[in-house]
Design a protein around this motif. Sequence first.
Motif, PDB file in Angstrom:
ATOM      1  N   ARG A   1      43.568  26.820  62.588  1.00  0.00           N
ATOM      2  CA  ARG A   1      42.615  27.258  61.576  1.00  0.00           C
ATOM      3  C   ARG A   1      43.198  28.415  60.778  1.00  0.00           C
ATOM      4  O   ARG A   1      44.089  29.143  61.240  1.00  0.00           O
ATOM      5  CB  ARG A   1      41.304  27.699  62.224  1.00  0.00           C
ATOM      6  N   ALA A   2      42.704  28.590  59.572  1.00  0.00           N
ATOM      7  CA  ALA A   2      42.934  29.807  58.814  1.00  0.00           C
ATOM      8  C   ALA A   2      41.656  30.628  58.902  1.00  0.00           C
ATOM      9  O   ALA A   2      40.573  30.082  59.144  1.00  0.00           O
ATOM     10  CB  ALA A   2      43.276  29.495  57.361  1.00  0.00           C
ATOM     11  N   ILE A   3      41.764  31.930  58.732  1.00  0.00           N
ATOM     12  CA  ILE A   3      40.597  32.799  58.772  1.00  0.00           C
ATOM     13  C   ILE A   3      40.568  33.653  57.507  1.00  0.00           C
ATOM     14  O   ILE A   3      41.547  34.325  57.176  1.00  0.00           O
ATOM     15  CB  ILE A   3      40.607  33.680  60.033  1.00  0.00           C
ATOM     16  N   LEU A   4      39.448  33.584  56.810  1.00  0.00           N
ATOM     17  CA  LEU A   4      39.251  34.370  55.598  1.00  0.00           C
ATOM     18  C   LEU A   4      38.490  35.644  55.951  1.00  0.00           C
ATOM     19  O   LEU A   4      37.381  35.582  56.490  1.00  0.00           O
ATOM     20  CB  LEU A   4      38.471  33.557  54.565  1.00  0.00           C
ATOM     21  N   VAL A   5      39.095  36.783  55.663  1.00  0.00           N
ATOM     22  CA  VAL A   5      38.494  38.088  55.945  1.00  0.00           C
ATOM     23  C   VAL A   5      38.047  38.701  54.622  1.00  0.00           C
ATOM     24  O   VAL A   5      38.863  38.905  53.712  1.00  0.00           O
ATOM     25  CB  VAL A   5      39.493  39.029  56.640  1.00  0.00           C
ATOM     26  N   LEU A   6      36.768  38.990  54.505  1.00  0.00           N
ATOM     27  CA  LEU A   6      36.233  39.596  53.290  1.00  0.00           C
ATOM     28  C   LEU A   6      36.150  41.113  53.450  1.00  0.00           C
ATOM     29  O   LEU A   6      35.753  41.612  54.506  1.00  0.00           O
ATOM     30  CB  LEU A   6      34.825  39.056  53.001  1.00  0.00           C
ATOM     31  N   SER A   7      36.539  41.825  52.420  1.00  0.00           N
ATOM     32  CA  SER A   7      36.370  43.279  52.410  1.00  0.00           C
ATOM     33  C   SER A   7      36.162  43.739  50.973  1.00  0.00           C
ATOM     34  O   SER A   7      36.539  43.035  50.025  1.00  0.00           O
ATOM     35  CB  SER A   7      37.589  43.985  53.028  1.00  0.00           C
ATOM     36  N   LYS A   8      35.568  44.919  50.813  1.00  0.00           N
ATOM     37  CA  LYS A   8      35.276  45.427  49.471  1.00  0.00           C
ATOM     38  C   LYS A   8      36.545  45.662  48.667  1.00  0.00           C
ATOM     39  O   LYS A   8      36.546  45.537  47.439  1.00  0.00           O
ATOM     40  CB  LYS A   8      34.478  46.732  49.584  1.00  0.00           C
ATOM     41  N   SER A   9      37.629  45.993  49.355  1.00  0.00           N
ATOM     42  CA  SER A   9      38.880  46.320  48.657  1.00  0.00           C
ATOM     43  C   SER A   9      39.758  45.110  48.396  1.00  0.00           C
ATOM     44  O   SER A   9      40.774  45.210  47.695  1.00  0.00           O
ATOM     45  CB  SER A   9      39.661  47.356  49.475  1.00  0.00           C
ATOM     46  N   GLY A  10      39.392  43.958  48.969  1.00  0.00           N
ATOM     47  CA  GLY A  10      40.184  42.748  48.761  1.00  0.00           C
ATOM     48  C   GLY A  10      40.117  41.831  49.962  1.00  0.00           C
ATOM     49  O   GLY A  10      40.045  42.296  51.108  1.00  0.00           O
ATOM     50  N   ASN A  11      40.132  40.531  49.716  1.00  0.00           N
ATOM     51  CA  ASN A  11      40.047  39.535  50.783  1.00  0.00           C
ATOM     52  C   ASN A  11      41.430  39.122  51.255  1.00  0.00           C
ATOM     53  O   ASN A  11      42.372  39.037  50.457  1.00  0.00           O
ATOM     54  CB  ASN A  11      39.286  38.304  50.302  1.00  0.00           C
ATOM     55  N   ILE A  12      41.550  38.857  52.547  1.00  0.00           N
ATOM     56  CA  ILE A  12      42.828  38.465  53.139  1.00  0.00           C
ATOM     57  C   ILE A  12      42.668  37.113  53.817  1.00  0.00           C
ATOM     58  O   ILE A  12      41.701  36.885  54.560  1.00  0.00           O
ATOM     59  CB  ILE A  12      43.298  39.506  54.179  1.00  0.00           C
TER      60      ILE A  12
END
Length: 262
Positions: free
Chosen positions: A75-86
């Motif tokens: 799987r890939a994992i999408l990490v959301l953050s206010k400064s940018g998504n990884i």
Amino acid sequence: MNKVRICATCGTKYPADFNEEQCLICEDDRQYVPFGGQKWTSDSDLAQKHRVKIKQLKTNVFELIVDPVFAIGQRAILVLSKSGNILWDCIPLLDENVIEFIRGKGGIQAIAISHPHYYSNMKDWAETFDCPILLPKSEKDFIVNSTDKIQFWTADKVDFWEDIQLIRIGGHFPGSSILWLPKLNGKGIMLCGDTFNLSLSMKHFSVMYSYPNRIPLPIKDIEGIKKKIRKIEFDEIYGFWPYQNLVTEAKKILIQSLKRYK
């Protein structure tokens, strides 16, 4: 052959000018060529038979998997953050559904990948979302479909925004890494790919040179990994397969597992 191909065993995408008959990733002794020999597929065939399934793991963490399972099944994992998504790790299918979903969440500002078995079609992802791919220079020879989006790193870690770090652990590959999210939950979350492999019992982690070929690591490498892990604080670990979510006593179980190697 003179067309874009995808290895059906590991999911790595090759460019049209690749003239070899074998997958370079699968020929390495950490991976394998199936008994029936090398098999290839294409973007169009993959898109016809599969889709990207999206599942929310936490408020700002989403799992992306190819459904039904294809190749290694990571799987890939999408990490959301206010400064940018990884985007952590990569999967070999990029369809319109997941593109629309990710753009609705603000796109992707960086891609970080644990090791070469998950390079898959990283070029497509990076060019679609116009973002860099952070890769350890030690694994540059495993890149078979290059792009100017790749940025090599050589230090022990890469610092992102909001204290997120890409940390070299070693083991499976010299550059095998984890993504540390220190602010998402309690003491933090570790995304490990298969730098560490969680057992079906959910009570033990293994770390090996090759998982499919059962090739162990030298003890000196294990000792180096132990030292690095003790310095990282985390409550939860998310591995490379969908079932590998350990949300209680994660660090304790990982440390105990590493102590078995003597």
